[in-house]
Scaffold this active site. Structure first.
Site, mmCIF file in Angstrom:
data_model
loop_
_atom_site.group_PDB
_atom_site.id
_atom_site.type_symbol
_atom_site.label_atom_id
_atom_site.label_comp_id
_atom_site.label_asym_id
_atom_site.label_seq_id
_atom_site.Cartn_x
_atom_site.Cartn_y
_atom_site.Cartn_z
ATOM 1 N N HIS A 36 -6.248 -37.955 92.314
ATOM 2 C CA HIS A 36 -6.198 -36.507 92.521
ATOM 3 C C HIS A 36 -7.528 -36.022 93.085
ATOM 4 O O HIS A 36 -7.576 -35.242 94.043
ATOM 5 C CB HIS A 36 -5.909 -35.787 91.196
ATOM 6 C CG HIS A 36 -4.467 -35.813 90.787
ATOM 7 N ND1 HIS A 36 -3.782 -36.972 90.592
ATOM 8 C CD2 HIS A 36 -3.599 -34.788 90.519
ATOM 9 C CE1 HIS A 36 -2.539 -36.687 90.216
ATOM 10 N NE2 HIS A 36 -2.398 -35.372 90.184
ATOM 11 N N GLN A 48 34.312 -2.655 71.107
ATOM 12 C CA GLN A 48 33.905 -4.041 71.314
ATOM 13 C C GLN A 48 34.778 -5.007 70.529
ATOM 14 O O GLN A 48 35.017 -6.143 70.956
ATOM 15 C CB GLN A 48 32.431 -4.223 70.938
ATOM 16 C CG GLN A 48 31.471 -3.472 71.849
ATOM 17 C CD GLN A 48 31.680 -3.802 73.321
ATOM 18 O OE1 GLN A 48 31.506 -4.935 73.752
ATOM 19 N NE2 GLN A 48 32.082 -2.813 74.106
ATOM 20 N N GLU A 88 23.583 -8.129 71.854
ATOM 21 C CA GLU A 88 23.953 -8.029 73.265
ATOM 22 C C GLU A 88 23.939 -6.555 73.698
ATOM 23 O O GLU A 88 23.327 -6.198 74.704
ATOM 24 C CB GLU A 88 25.343 -8.622 73.462
ATOM 25 C CG GLU A 88 25.882 -8.509 74.878
ATOM 26 C CD GLU A 88 27.341 -8.907 74.979
ATOM 27 O OE1 GLU A 88 27.807 -9.144 76.109
ATOM 28 O OE2 GLU A 88 28.033 -8.987 73.945
ATOM 29 N N HIS A 89 24.623 -5.715 72.937
ATOM 30 C CA HIS A 89 24.634 -4.268 73.168
ATOM 31 C C HIS A 89 24.086 -3.573 71.928
ATOM 32 O O HIS A 89 24.538 -3.861 70.820
ATOM 33 C CB HIS A 89 26.053 -3.742 73.385
ATOM 34 C CG HIS A 89 26.857 -4.485 74.392
ATOM 35 N ND1 HIS A 89 27.754 -5.479 74.027
ATOM 36 C CD2 HIS A 89 26.922 -4.388 75.739
ATOM 37 C CE1 HIS A 89 28.345 -5.958 75.115
ATOM 38 N NE2 HIS A 89 27.850 -5.331 76.165
ATOM 39 N N HIS A 128 37.750 -6.726 72.317
ATOM 40 C CA HIS A 128 37.550 -7.832 73.259
ATOM 41 C C HIS A 128 38.129 -9.132 72.741
ATOM 42 O O HIS A 128 38.733 -9.905 73.493
ATOM 43 C CB HIS A 128 36.051 -8.045 73.513
ATOM 44 C CG HIS A 128 35.492 -7.240 74.632
ATOM 45 N ND1 HIS A 128 35.791 -7.479 75.947
ATOM 46 C CD2 HIS A 128 34.626 -6.197 74.636
ATOM 47 C CE1 HIS A 128 35.144 -6.613 76.719
ATOM 48 N NE2 HIS A 128 34.437 -5.829 75.941
ATOM 49 N N TYR A 188 31.827 -16.909 87.928
ATOM 50 C CA TYR A 188 33.012 -17.119 87.103
ATOM 51 C C TYR A 188 33.486 -15.799 86.510
ATOM 52 O O TYR A 188 32.705 -15.067 85.896
ATOM 53 C CB TYR A 188 32.739 -18.118 85.975
ATOM 54 C CG TYR A 188 34.004 -18.439 85.205
ATOM 55 C CD1 TYR A 188 34.972 -19.261 85.775
ATOM 56 C CD2 TYR A 188 34.241 -17.904 83.953
ATOM 57 C CE1 TYR A 188 36.153 -19.544 85.100
ATOM 58 C CE2 TYR A 188 35.413 -18.183 83.267
ATOM 59 C CZ TYR A 188 36.370 -18.997 83.843
ATOM 60 O OH TYR A 188 37.545 -19.260 83.188
ATOM 61 N N ASP A 227 29.809 -1.020 80.342
ATOM 62 C CA ASP A 227 30.782 -2.032 80.769
ATOM 63 C C ASP A 227 31.294 -1.759 82.177
ATOM 64 O O ASP A 227 31.718 -2.684 82.876
ATOM 65 C CB ASP A 227 31.972 -2.060 79.806
ATOM 66 C CG ASP A 227 31.649 -2.771 78.510
ATOM 67 O OD1 ASP A 227 30.670 -3.542 78.475
ATOM 68 O OD2 ASP A 227 32.377 -2.560 77.518
#
Length: 436
Positions: free
Chosen positions: A425, A263, A332-333, A266, A129, A366
């Protein structure tokens, strides 16, 4: 612009710190009510259900979802030369890094005649995606497609939202990136309906269901992933992007401010967090933000992100406490801009990706660092990894015992089968033992 959170006199556990630190809000569960009927419609009606959702949410009717081959070729032919060169270099670097991630076959002899082999098999078919929304992300094509290709995935499809201004096709730069990578199966479908369509397919339109879906998206995409987990594998429920910067007095405030802004542009919900033991740096970065934000293109978006509750300057007593804070935050970063930056970076346990030193900004990752920019958000870096070749591989064990090796371990199998009250078993092993 950035509020301040002073933790310099605070002693807290990681769990307490997580509650104190700024964080972007993303309530995926609240989106499930909206997404559930949409997913049901796609399951029952196939592309017709997705088409109706696309007309409703994207304002464009797309009778045929698959992007024609000539549209892919046209997009690549019309791609700006500098952008093509940049994409080609990004692809080259990401391929180099990811080629080293491929695991080999491991043979382990547990005992004489007792062999366990682990082999890695690529997923048969994946759906990738690529979001549209307020920005265009050809880099996300690279970051999703390259590791899948390196892993050896034999069948992959890309979904990206249709754009009204481009005649119901995804953005031409997205299509050009797909063409550069040799991706021929591309669909003009976005949002939660794209995830559902990849999960269920539609034989009338020749859309085969996938086994795994990867790639970031908005809260509705995340909700569809959560709802469909089990029908398909997923990489993560991606939330708003995050940057945390651990910096001391040696950091250049102009660089720090620029990275926080990078950032913030975004998304209005993006999180930008500076963790520092220097009040002087905090003051200088604040001054730089006022100056630089006024000059940036997406002023309102950036201001909203920086002034939101998810963004802040966090003051700490020293870098040791700063390390505790960034590990609790699990960004995340994460940038580390300090004296002996490598040493501090190597002590970081929780981050999607760590950018070390003054010349390794997040925006490098990125696009052209060679690393992958599909990374865990929302504190999930405590237990999750970024996208890699391993994301598209499954470990399969082959167990091969000789008769003698089985007889040698049989008493232990029988004892455990009896302890678990599973006599059949044990009987499956006893049937292979010599009869008295």
């Amino acid at each position: 612009m950035l509020r301040r959170v002073d933790l310099s006199a605070t002693a807290a556990s990681p769990g307490q710190l997580r509650r104190m630190l700024p964080r972007a809000a993303m309530d995926v569960s609240s989106a499930l009510d909206a997404v559930t009927p949409l997913v049901r419609a796609v399951r029952e009606q196939g592309y017709a259900g997705a088409r109706a959702a696309t007309a409703r949410f994207d304002g464009v009717d797309v009778p045929e979802p698959r992007v024609p081959a000539e549209a892919l070729a046209k997009a690549l032919a019309g791609l700006d030369g500098s952008v093509r060169a940049a994409l080609e270099e990004s692809i080259r670097r990401v391929q180099i890094t990811h080629a080293e991630q491929r695991r080999g076959v491991t043979d382990v002899e547990v005992a004489p005649g007792a062999m366990v082999t682990e082999k890695w098999v690529p997923v048969d078919r994946v759906g990738l995606y690529v979001p549209g929304g307020i920005a265009v992300y050809p880099s996300s094509v690279v970051m999703n497609v390259v590791p899948a290709q390196v892993a050896g995935v034999p069948s992959l499809a890309v979904c990206s939202p249709p754009q009204k201004e481009f005649g119901g096709l995804p953005h031409p730069t997205i299509l050009a990136a797909c063409a550069l990578l040799g991706v021929e199966e591309v669909y003009a479908v976005g949002g939660a309906q794209a995830i559902a369509l990849m999960a269920y397919g539609d034989p009338e339109f020749g859309i085969e269901p996938v086994d795994l879906v990867t790639g970031p998206g908005n809260v509705y995409v995340a909700a569809a992933k959560r709802l469909l987990r089990g029908v398909i594998g997923i990489d993560a429920e991606a939330g708003p992007t995050e940057i945390a910067i651990l910096a001391d007095r040696t950091a250049d405030p102009a660089h720090v401010a620029a990275d926080l802004i990078s950032q913030a542009e975004h998304d209005p919900a993006a999180a930008s967090v500076l963790v520092t033991d220097s009040g002087e740096l905090a003051d200088a970065v604040t001054a730089q933000l006022h100056e630089q934000v006024a000059r940036t293109r997406h002023v309102e978006r950036v201001r909203t992100a920086l002034s939101g509750p998810q963004s802040a300057i966090v003051l700490v007593a020293d870098l040791e406490q700063g390390l505790e804070v960034v590990n609790a935050y699990a960004a995340e970063h994460l940038e580390v801009i300090t004296v002996e930056a490598r040493m501090w970076a190597e002590r970081v346990r929780h981050a999607g990706c760590v950018f070390v030193g003054a010349h390794s900004p997040v925006s490098l990752g990125d696009y052209c660092a060679g690393s992958n920019h599909v990374l865990p958000t929302g504190c999930t870096a405590r237990h999750a990894s970024g996208l890699s070749v391993q994301s598209f591989l499954r470990g399969v064990h082959l167990v091969e015992y000789t008769r003698e090796a089985l007889l040698e371990v049989a008493p232990h199998v029988l004892a455990l089968a009896e302890a678990e009250d599973l006599p059949a078993h044990g009987a499956a092993v006893s049937a292979r033992m010599p009869r008295p």
